[in-house]
Structures are given as C-alpha cells and as structure tokens.
Scaffold this motif. Sequence first.
Motif, PDB file in Angstrom:
ATOM      1  N   GLY A  75       0.754  -1.434  -0.036  1.00 36.07           N
ATOM      2  CA  GLY A  75       0.449  -0.371   0.277  1.00 36.07           C
ATOM      3  C   GLY A  75       1.026   0.893   0.254  1.00 36.07           C
ATOM      4  O   GLY A  75       2.005   1.212   0.242  1.00 36.07           O
ATOM      5  N   VAL A 125      -1.274   6.215   4.896  1.00 31.72           N
ATOM      6  CA  VAL A 125      -0.605   5.555   5.795  1.00 31.72           C
ATOM      7  C   VAL A 125       0.701   4.663   5.519  1.00 31.72           C
ATOM      8  O   VAL A 125       1.612   4.993   6.032  1.00 31.72           O
ATOM      9  CB  VAL A 125      -2.108   3.961   5.711  1.00 31.72           C
ATOM     10  CG1 VAL A 125      -1.339   3.347   7.295  1.00 31.72           C
ATOM     11  CG2 VAL A 125      -2.732   5.382   6.503  1.00 31.72           C
ATOM     12  N   GLY A 126       0.513   4.052   4.156  1.00 33.21           N
ATOM     13  CA  GLY A 126       2.198   3.372   3.643  1.00 33.21           C
ATOM     14  C   GLY A 126       2.761   4.332   3.904  1.00 33.21           C
ATOM     15  O   GLY A 126       4.014   4.162   4.096  1.00 33.21           O
ATOM     16  N   ARG A 151      -0.426  -1.257  -5.882  1.00 32.66           N
ATOM     17  CA  ARG A 151      -0.500  -1.403  -7.314  1.00 32.66           C
ATOM     18  C   ARG A 151      -0.542  -0.713  -8.331  1.00 32.66           C
ATOM     19  O   ARG A 151       0.240  -0.788  -9.344  1.00 32.66           O
ATOM     20  CB  ARG A 151      -2.018  -1.119  -6.986  1.00 32.66           C
ATOM     21  CG  ARG A 151      -2.503  -1.422  -8.393  1.00 32.66           C
ATOM     22  CD  ARG A 151      -4.310  -1.219  -8.288  1.00 32.66           C
ATOM     23  NE  ARG A 151      -5.002  -0.290  -7.598  1.00 32.66           N
ATOM     24  CZ  ARG A 151      -6.287  -0.180  -6.728  1.00 32.66           C
ATOM     25  NH1 ARG A 151      -6.657  -1.370  -7.156  1.00 32.66           N
ATOM     26  NH2 ARG A 151      -6.880   1.398  -6.547  1.00 32.66           N
ATOM     27  N   THR A 152       0.303   0.725  -8.135  1.00 34.08           N
ATOM     28  CA  THR A 152       0.305   1.999  -8.983  1.00 34.08           C
ATOM     29  C   THR A 152       2.269   1.709  -8.131  1.00 34.08           C
ATOM     30  O   THR A 152       2.370   2.754  -7.506  1.00 34.08           O
ATOM     31  CB  THR A 152       0.231   3.117  -8.713  1.00 34.08           C
ATOM     32  OG1 THR A 152      -1.878   2.972  -8.631  1.00 34.08           O
ATOM     33  CG2 THR A 152       0.677   4.128  -9.831  1.00 34.08           C
ATOM     34  N   PRO A 207      -9.162  -2.854   2.868  1.00 37.14           N
ATOM     35  CA  PRO A 207      -9.684  -4.192   4.026  1.00 37.14           C
ATOM     36  C   PRO A 207      -9.759  -5.531   2.571  1.00 37.14           C
ATOM     37  O   PRO A 207     -10.154  -6.706   2.438  1.00 37.14           O
ATOM     38  CB  PRO A 207     -10.468  -3.052   4.403  1.00 37.14           C
ATOM     39  CG  PRO A 207     -10.557  -1.948   4.078  1.00 37.14           C
ATOM     40  CD  PRO A 207      -9.456  -1.472   2.872  1.00 37.14           C
ATOM     41  N   ALA A 255      -6.912  -2.375   9.425  1.00 38.23           N
ATOM     42  CA  ALA A 255      -8.542  -2.479   9.156  1.00 38.23           C
ATOM     43  C   ALA A 255      -9.279  -4.408   9.027  1.00 38.23           C
ATOM     44  O   ALA A 255      -8.311  -4.809   7.737  1.00 38.23           O
ATOM     45  CB  ALA A 255      -8.555  -1.516   8.035  1.00 38.23           C
ATOM     46  N   GLY A 284      -3.160  -0.463  14.105  1.00 38.33           N
ATOM     47  CA  GLY A 284      -3.629   1.609  13.538  1.00 38.33           C
ATOM     48  C   GLY A 284      -4.097   2.064  14.473  1.00 38.33           C
ATOM     49  O   GLY A 284      -3.396   2.346  15.914  1.00 38.33           O
ATOM     50  N   PHE A 285      -4.863   3.441  14.432  1.00 35.36           N
ATOM     51  CA  PHE A 285      -5.006   3.546  15.847  1.00 35.36           C
ATOM     52  C   PHE A 285      -6.048   3.253  16.745  1.00 35.36           C
ATOM     53  O   PHE A 285      -6.538   3.029  17.884  1.00 35.36           O
ATOM     54  CB  PHE A 285      -5.617   5.410  15.738  1.00 35.36           C
ATOM     55  CG  PHE A 285      -5.164   5.798  17.256  1.00 35.36           C
ATOM     56  CD1 PHE A 285      -3.447   6.380  17.546  1.00 35.36           C
ATOM     57  CD2 PHE A 285      -5.999   6.223  18.079  1.00 35.36           C
ATOM     58  CE1 PHE A 285      -3.634   7.271  18.792  1.00 35.36           C
ATOM     59  CE2 PHE A 285      -5.371   6.708  19.384  1.00 35.36           C
ATOM     60  CZ  PHE A 285      -4.446   7.346  20.094  1.00 35.36           C
ATOM     61  N   ASP A 286      -7.039   3.591  15.789  1.00 30.64           N
ATOM     62  CA  ASP A 286      -8.727   3.088  15.717  1.00 30.64           C
ATOM     63  C   ASP A 286      -9.324   2.027  14.971  1.00 30.64           C
ATOM     64  O   ASP A 286      -9.958   2.542  14.409  1.00 30.64           O
ATOM     65  CB  ASP A 286     -10.025   4.170  16.654  1.00 30.64           C
ATOM     66  CG  ASP A 286     -10.216   5.554  16.006  1.00 30.64           C
ATOM     67  OD1 ASP A 286      -8.918   5.611  14.724  1.00 30.64           O
ATOM     68  OD2 ASP A 286     -10.665   6.048  16.012  1.00 30.64           O
TER      69      ASP A 286
HETATM   70  N1  LIG Z   1      -7.130   1.233  11.622  1.00 31.70           N
HETATM   71  C1  LIG Z   1      -6.743   2.855  11.680  1.00 31.70           C
HETATM   72  O1  LIG Z   1      -6.762   3.255  12.458  1.00 31.70           O
HETATM   73  C2  LIG Z   1      -6.932   3.589  10.192  1.00 31.70           C
HETATM   74  C3  LIG Z   1      -7.082   4.435  10.083  1.00 31.70           C
HETATM   75  C4  LIG Z   1      -7.063   4.537   8.682  1.00 31.70           C
HETATM   76  C5  LIG Z   1      -7.248   4.404   7.267  1.00 31.70           C
HETATM   77  N2  LIG Z   1      -6.759   2.593   7.917  1.00 31.70           N
HETATM   78  C6  LIG Z   1      -6.542   1.630   7.199  1.00 31.70           C
HETATM   79  O2  LIG Z   1      -5.461   2.086   6.452  1.00 31.70           O
HETATM   80  C7  LIG Z   1      -5.481   1.429   5.058  1.00 31.70           C
HETATM   81  C8  LIG Z   1      -4.581   2.527   3.762  1.00 31.70           C
HETATM   82  O3  LIG Z   1      -5.419   3.896   4.135  1.00 31.70           O
HETATM   83  P1  LIG Z   1      -4.897   4.936   3.081  1.00 31.70           P
HETATM   84  O4  LIG Z   1      -5.749   6.261   3.877  1.00 31.70           O
HETATM   85  O5  LIG Z   1      -3.760   5.297   2.996  1.00 31.70           O
HETATM   86  O6  LIG Z   1      -5.702   4.607   2.180  1.00 31.70           O
HETATM   87  P2  LIG Z   1      -5.216   5.188  -0.199  1.00 31.70           P
HETATM   88  O7  LIG Z   1      -4.576   6.325   0.094  1.00 31.70           O
HETATM   89  O8  LIG Z   1      -6.342   4.919  -0.682  1.00 31.70           O
HETATM   90  O9  LIG Z   1      -4.563   4.403   0.377  1.00 31.70           O
HETATM   91  C9  LIG Z   1      -4.502   2.653  -0.260  1.00 31.70           C
HETATM   92  C10 LIG Z   1      -3.132   1.641  -0.937  1.00 31.70           C
HETATM   93  O10 LIG Z   1      -3.648   0.435  -1.980  1.00 31.70           O
HETATM   94  C11 LIG Z   1      -3.449   0.108  -2.479  1.00 31.70           C
HETATM   95  N3  LIG Z   1      -4.233  -0.553  -3.451  1.00 31.70           N
HETATM   96  C12 LIG Z   1      -5.438  -0.749  -3.662  1.00 31.70           C
HETATM   97  N4  LIG Z   1      -5.651  -1.686  -3.828  1.00 31.70           N
HETATM   98  C13 LIG Z   1      -5.072  -2.628  -4.301  1.00 31.70           C
HETATM   99  C14 LIG Z   1      -4.483  -3.856  -4.880  1.00 31.70           C
HETATM  100  N5  LIG Z   1      -5.444  -4.811  -5.023  1.00 31.70           N
HETATM  101  N6  LIG Z   1      -3.165  -4.149  -4.289  1.00 31.70           N
HETATM  102  C15 LIG Z   1      -1.837  -3.789  -4.260  1.00 31.70           C
HETATM  103  N7  LIG Z   1      -2.310  -2.512  -4.170  1.00 31.70           N
HETATM  104  C16 LIG Z   1      -3.993  -1.699  -3.255  1.00 31.70           C
HETATM  105  C17 LIG Z   1      -3.175   1.744  -3.040  1.00 31.70           C
HETATM  106  O11 LIG Z   1      -2.617   1.985  -4.930  1.00 31.70           O
HETATM  107  P3  LIG Z   1      -3.387   2.862  -6.226  1.00 31.70           P
HETATM  108  O12 LIG Z   1      -2.493   3.623  -5.695  1.00 31.70           O
HETATM  109  O13 LIG Z   1      -2.883   2.214  -7.100  1.00 31.70           O
HETATM  110  O14 LIG Z   1      -4.714   3.299  -5.228  1.00 31.70           O
HETATM  111  C18 LIG Z   1      -2.633   2.555  -2.782  1.00 31.70           C
HETATM  112  O15 LIG Z   1      -1.466   3.257  -2.838  1.00 31.70           O
HETATM  113  C19 LIG Z   1      -7.285   1.430   4.493  1.00 31.70           C
HETATM  114  O16 LIG Z   1      -7.323  -0.128   4.725  1.00 31.70           O
HETATM  115  C20 LIG Z   1      -7.505   1.901   5.616  1.00 31.70           C
HETATM  116  O17 LIG Z   1      -8.849   1.731   5.948  1.00 31.70           O
HETATM  117  C21 LIG Z   1      -7.051   2.197   9.134  1.00 31.70           C
END
Ligand SMILES: NC(=O)c1ccc[n+]([C@@H]2O[C@H](COP(=O)([O-])OP(=O)(O)OC[C@H]3O[C@@H](n4cnc5c(N)ncnc54)[C@H](OP(=O)(O)O)[C@@H]3O)[C@@H](O)[C@H]2O)c1
Length: 405
Positions: free
Chosen positions: A8, A12-13, A35-36, A87, A108, A142-144
Amino acid sequence: MSNVMIIGAGGVGRVVAYKCAQHPNIFSSILIASRTPSKCDVIAADVKRDTGHQNITTAGVDAEDVPALVELIRSFQPKIVIHVALPYQDLTIMDACLEAGVHYLDTANYEPKEEAKFEYSWQWAYQDKFKAAGLTAVLGCGFDPGVTGVFTARAAKHHFDEMHYLDIVDCNAGDHGKAFATNFNPEINIREITQKGKYWENNNWVYTEPHAIKKVLNYPGIGPKDSYLLYHEELESLTKNFPTLKRARFWMTFGQEYLTHLRVIQNIGMASIEPVEFQGMEIVPLEFLKAVLPDPGSLGDNYVGETSIGCRIRGLKDGQLKDYYIWNNCSHEQAFRETGAQGVSYTTGVPAMLGAMMVLTGEWSGAGVFNVEDFNPDPFLAKLGEYGLAWHEEVGGDLEFDYPK
Ligand SMILES: NC(=O)c1ccc[n+]([C@@H]2O[C@H](COP(=O)([O-])OP(=O)(O)OC[C@H]3O[C@@H](n4cnc5c(N)ncnc54)[C@H](OP(=O)(O)O)[C@@H]3O)[C@@H](O)[C@H]2O)c1
C-alpha cells in the motif's frame, strides 16, 4: 535485523515507510509494494532523502493476486508483511503470508467489495491455519482499531478489576480548507460512516439509524465537539475479549458541513456500491466519487489542528467505582512536517510500524490470529510516545456520559 514488506502506497503506507526507516536496526531492508509502482517510488525517494535509510526498494503488485504476492514475498524474504492497502485485500494477503511463511499485520478488518459490511469472522477463521504454520497475524493495528485496543488492555491490566462501560471517542478537529474530503480512503471511509450505528449493551448489539445519536463531548486541548455514535470494528473484538463490559460504544466528531455533504452524496446516489451503466460501461458510483474527491494523501499541506482519540472507561477497582480516560492528541502539522502525511495517516502508520516491531523483537508473540488487546500493552505503550504519539491518562475526571445507577 529483518526485512519488512509494506503493501500500500497511500497516506498510511507513506507513514509506515518513514517510521520503519527511522529504525534501521530493526527494519534493515524495506520493500514498498503497491498497485501503482510510481507511488511507491515517490515515497521511497522521500524516505531515503529524509531518513538516510538507503535500503529501500519498490515493486508493483496486485494484492488480490495470491501467486504474484507469494512470488514477491519469496524473492524479498521479509519477516513480516505490513498490509496498509485496502481491507478488500486482507484475505489474499493472509493467504500469501501463510504460503510464503511470514508474519502478517493490518490496520482494518476484511470487507467484501460487493457488500458494505466489515467484521472479524472472516479473518478469525484463519486462526488454525496461522497456528499450524507457527506464524503471527496481528489484526487492526492502526489507531482505531489499534491503539484504542491497547489503551483498553492497559486499563484492564493496570486500572480495573472489572470494566463495565467503554466509550471510545474519536475527534478530528483539523481543518484542511477543503469543502469536503475524507481523511483516509474515501470509498472505505464513506462505506464505514454511512452504515447504521451499532453498540453493545447487556450482551446484545443495539442498532440505530446513521448519526441518530449525538452528544457534545469535550476533547482535551480542543474543547466541545458534536460527536456521533457509530459502529467501529474494535467494538467486536473488545466486547468479546472483555466480557465484563456492560456497554461499549464508539463516537466520532463530524461538522455540520461534512454531514450536509454526506447527506447530499447519499441522496443523489453517489455513495452507492451498486454498479450502474454509464456510456457503455459499468461503473460503481462510490468508486467514481473517490476519483473526484481530494486524495487524502494530498490534504497534509495546509492541514492545521489536532486529532484526539481515546477511551473513557468506568468500572470497579477494589470494590470502588473508578473513572478513567486515556488518550492521544496528534497535530496534523507536525505529522506533515515529519512524514509529508496528515495526522490521520500518521496516527495509523505509527502503530502499524510499532506493532510490527513488537512482533520482530518478540515482545508480541504466538502462533495464530490476534487482535492487539490479546498482547501485553506495556512494551507497546512504553514506545508509542517516543515514536510520535504521546499518550496521557486521567483517573477520576468527568467522563461526560450517563451511566445506569
Ligand atoms: N485503524 C486505523 O486507525 C485506520 C485509520 C485510517 C485508515 N486505515 C486503513 O489504512 C489503509 C490505508 O489507508 P490510506 O488512507 O493509506 O488509503 P489510500 O490512500 O487509498 O491508499 C491505499 C493504497 O492501497 C493500494 N491498493 C489498493 N488496491 C490494491 C491492490 N489490489 N493491490 C495493491 N495495492 C492496492 C492503493 O493503490 P493505488 O494507488 O493504485 O490506488 C494505494 O496505494 C486502509 O485499509 C484504511 O482502512 C486504518
């Protein structure tokens, strides 16, 4: 010294990559795969420049393609995969980790694409497989979910004989200057917050209409904010792991402007996940909406203000009622200065790195599938502040909730 693979390359990544790179003695070699590939390259270049860790490589991979993932994992040989893609990919990445023999951590819980429903059952079903393989899977770090589970575990270990009432309170008092934007992946975020509300009371789930229950809560250093009851995934594991809880709820702040936008988006059908025909092709309205909304990763630049997330708990200690609050405040600006990402990505990425560190250093161990509250909270919380998320606790303050007599 271990290799770590981050899947990712969103906000977050980015934070996870920065935070791992700040600890080269533990994460000696880092692979960012997503993915990208170009997004991985941008993060890798920034992290190398700012942290000096040079052992960072990137790869393009579809995390829903198990054979491709297994091949990548086998060639890089990480000790752990930190999954911060979406997720939807939880199960395929867990499958690949099992096949390649590496530990797994995510932030998540699994959600099928075609149904806006998240629960742990799908991932808990991997318990026997991870046990048999002698591998650790850490869910929701993560956090929540994540720190809120560790906070609750600390409360149970050090402050209560029995916890009765848990309210997790999540405030984002930040301002990014945009009319409407989500703080993490818009598709996942909108699916989560438009669901019915749900909370645990007297051994049952109670359902409410979305945003039907509102309370003004005071957040430390921020002040009063409209807070709405909604369902959040850690309630499922926490009520299972702490069965003395009579009630467990989750609250999140939303401004009126945000809720108005959300209502319009729903009313005009843009939050729908049912495919529609458009100019000879099928599109999912919510996926299209994601494409036109601001990228959460781009919000950091002008983001001011803080988040404040914590747990308010009432229970018994030595036969006496006790009230306890534990929380973290995180500044969007500080997060951006350090990592180029806003506070919500930061509060997710730091615990994900720290959870992986706990596994690699053996502080959190065991074969099977675990939620964070299954582990010892002490070594995690001993480091959390030092790594960017200072936490605070208060005993005997006003928790601002009504409790049954
Ligand atoms: N627990 C917590 O407190 C909390 C809080 C916030 C977020 N989260 C979780 O953190 C995660 C990431 O959040 P984010 O805000 O960083 O999301 P984001 O900005 O949308 O980033 C998601 C990344 O995953 C990649 N991706 C999506 N589908 C894929 C696939 N099939 N194969 C490989 N890579 C793929 C995307 O690639 P592309 O760039 O190509 O689209 C993007 O780089 C999510 O699961 C979110 O639910 C958890």
